[in-house]
Write a protein that holds these residues in place. Structure first.
Motif, mmCIF file in Angstrom:
data_model
loop_
_atom_site.group_PDB
_atom_site.id
_atom_site.type_symbol
_atom_site.label_atom_id
_atom_site.label_comp_id
_atom_site.label_asym_id
_atom_site.label_seq_id
_atom_site.Cartn_x
_atom_site.Cartn_y
_atom_site.Cartn_z
ATOM 1 N N GLY A 35 56.644 -11.760 53.726
ATOM 2 C CA GLY A 35 56.393 -13.054 53.098
ATOM 3 C C GLY A 35 55.103 -13.115 52.306
ATOM 4 N N ILE A 36 54.254 -12.127 52.450
ATOM 5 C CA ILE A 36 53.041 -12.006 51.631
ATOM 6 C C ILE A 36 53.236 -10.756 50.781
ATOM 7 C CG2 ILE A 36 50.560 -11.547 51.614
ATOM 8 C CD1 ILE A 36 51.001 -14.322 52.577
ATOM 9 N N GLU A 37 53.447 -10.957 49.484
ATOM 10 C CA GLU A 37 53.714 -9.820 48.602
ATOM 11 C C GLU A 37 52.447 -9.204 48.034
ATOM 12 O OE1 GLU A 37 56.678 -11.064 45.771
ATOM 13 O OE2 GLU A 37 57.979 -11.781 47.376
ATOM 14 N N ALA A 38 51.468 -10.035 47.687
ATOM 15 C CA ALA A 38 50.163 -9.555 47.219
ATOM 16 C C ALA A 38 50.278 -8.604 46.033
ATOM 17 C CB ALA A 38 49.397 -8.914 48.371
ATOM 18 N N ASP A 39 51.062 -8.981 45.041
ATOM 19 C CA ASP A 39 51.306 -8.122 43.883
ATOM 20 C C ASP A 39 50.032 -7.721 43.138
ATOM 21 O OD1 ASP A 39 54.023 -8.137 44.405
ATOM 22 O OD2 ASP A 39 54.489 -9.625 42.866
ATOM 23 N N CYS A 40 49.049 -8.609 43.049
ATOM 24 C CA CYS A 40 47.843 -8.294 42.277
ATOM 25 C C CYS A 40 46.764 -7.636 43.127
ATOM 26 C CB CYS A 40 47.300 -9.537 41.579
ATOM 27 S SG CYS A 40 46.489 -10.720 42.677
ATOM 28 N N GLY A 41 47.021 -7.455 44.413
ATOM 29 C CA GLY A 41 46.060 -6.779 45.283
ATOM 30 C C GLY A 41 44.837 -7.588 45.626
ATOM 31 N N GLY A 42 44.858 -8.872 45.369
ATOM 32 C CA GLY A 42 43.727 -9.729 45.737
ATOM 33 C C GLY A 42 42.879 -10.189 44.580
ATOM 34 N N ALA A 43 43.353 -10.019 43.360
ATOM 35 C CA ALA A 43 42.579 -10.399 42.171
ATOM 36 C C ALA A 43 42.756 -11.857 41.764
ATOM 37 C CB ALA A 43 42.961 -9.502 41.003
ATOM 38 N N CYS A 44 43.487 -12.619 42.549
ATOM 39 C CA CYS A 44 43.755 -14.038 42.258
ATOM 40 C C CYS A 44 44.417 -14.193 40.891
ATOM 41 C CB CYS A 44 42.478 -14.872 42.349
ATOM 42 S SG CYS A 44 42.810 -16.656 42.504
ATOM 43 N N SER A 45 45.445 -13.356 40.665
ATOM 44 C CA SER A 45 46.126 -13.435 39.372
ATOM 45 C C SER A 45 47.646 -13.411 39.483
ATOM 46 C CB SER A 45 45.648 -12.298 38.464
ATOM 47 O OG SER A 45 45.973 -11.044 39.016
ATOM 48 N N CYS A 46 48.190 -13.729 40.680
ATOM 49 C CA CYS A 46 49.650 -13.682 40.784
ATOM 50 C C CYS A 46 50.265 -14.762 41.672
ATOM 51 C CB CYS A 46 50.115 -12.306 41.255
ATOM 52 S SG CYS A 46 49.802 -11.970 43.001
ATOM 53 N N ALA A 47 49.575 -15.308 42.605
ATOM 54 C CA ALA A 47 50.061 -16.354 43.521
ATOM 55 C C ALA A 47 51.118 -15.870 44.506
ATOM 56 C CB ALA A 47 50.566 -17.572 42.757
ATOM 57 N N THR A 48 51.274 -14.551 44.690
ATOM 58 C CA THR A 48 52.280 -14.047 45.630
ATOM 59 C C THR A 48 51.744 -13.881 47.057
ATOM 60 O OG1 THR A 48 51.856 -11.733 45.072
ATOM 61 C CG2 THR A 48 53.582 -12.874 43.813
ATOM 62 N N CYS A 49 50.584 -14.455 47.309
ATOM 63 C CA CYS A 49 50.044 -14.484 48.673
ATOM 64 C C CYS A 49 49.875 -15.928 49.145
ATOM 65 C CB CYS A 49 48.720 -13.721 48.753
ATOM 66 S SG CYS A 49 47.370 -14.494 47.831
ATOM 67 N N HIS A 50 50.622 -16.822 48.530
ATOM 68 C CA HIS A 50 50.577 -18.241 48.864
ATOM 69 C C HIS A 50 51.003 -18.474 50.314
ATOM 70 C CE1 HIS A 50 52.985 -22.192 48.688
ATOM 71 N NE2 HIS A 50 51.707 -22.524 48.798
ATOM 72 N N ALA A 51 50.304 -19.379 50.991
ATOM 73 C CA ALA A 51 50.660 -19.786 52.351
ATOM 74 C C ALA A 51 50.230 -21.238 52.548
ATOM 75 C CB ALA A 51 49.988 -18.897 53.380
ATOM 76 N N TYR A 52 50.834 -21.861 53.554
ATOM 77 C CA TYR A 52 50.463 -23.222 53.944
ATOM 78 C C TYR A 52 49.571 -23.130 55.180
ATOM 79 C CZ TYR A 52 54.695 -24.121 51.222
ATOM 80 O OH TYR A 52 55.659 -24.137 50.243
ATOM 81 N N VAL A 53 48.396 -23.700 55.088
ATOM 82 C CA VAL A 53 47.461 -23.706 56.201
ATOM 83 C C VAL A 53 47.920 -24.765 57.202
ATOM 84 C CG1 VAL A 53 45.065 -24.142 56.851
ATOM 85 C CG2 VAL A 53 45.585 -22.997 54.685
#
Length: 107
Positions: A35-53
């Motif tokens: 559920g966490i794809e992290a396509d950009c590796g943490g560069a804040c340029s893809c939104a694939t690490c979105h989660a609800y706190v």
């Protein structure tokens, strides 16, 4: 190490030990949390690490920076109060017990 719980969209929890200084995204990625794809590796340029706190944690996290706010526009089904990009949250002892719920899908 800090224990963080990632809850899949189907309700399955993953309790992970994440090292201090890592991002919450790295903790999920390095431990194979679905559920966490992290396509950009943490560069804040893809939104694939979105989660609800988890609601009880919303006010305990550092504020969103403008770049994170902008990138959340590309995430799936955001919640203005609870949505965060996990690459933008650095782990420290104050995050012990953090709970995140993962969206149905990433963009």
């Amino acid at each position: 190490m800090v224990k963080i719980t990632y809850v899949e969209h189907n309700g399955r929890p993953h309790i992970v030990d994440v090292p201090h200084g890592a991002s919450v995204m790295e903790g999920a990625r390095d431990n194979g949390v679905p559920g966490i794809e992290a396509d950009c590796g943490g560069a804040c340029s893809c939104a694939t690490c979105h989660a609800y706190v988890e609601q009880s944690w919303v006010d305990r996290l550092p504020a969103k920076q403008p770049i994170e706010e902008d990138m959340l526009d590309f995430a799936f089904a955001t919640d203005p109060a609870r949505s965060r990009l996990t690459c933008q949250i650095r782990v420290n002892e104050e995050l012990e017990g953090l709970i995140l719920h993962l969206p149905e899908r990433q963009p």
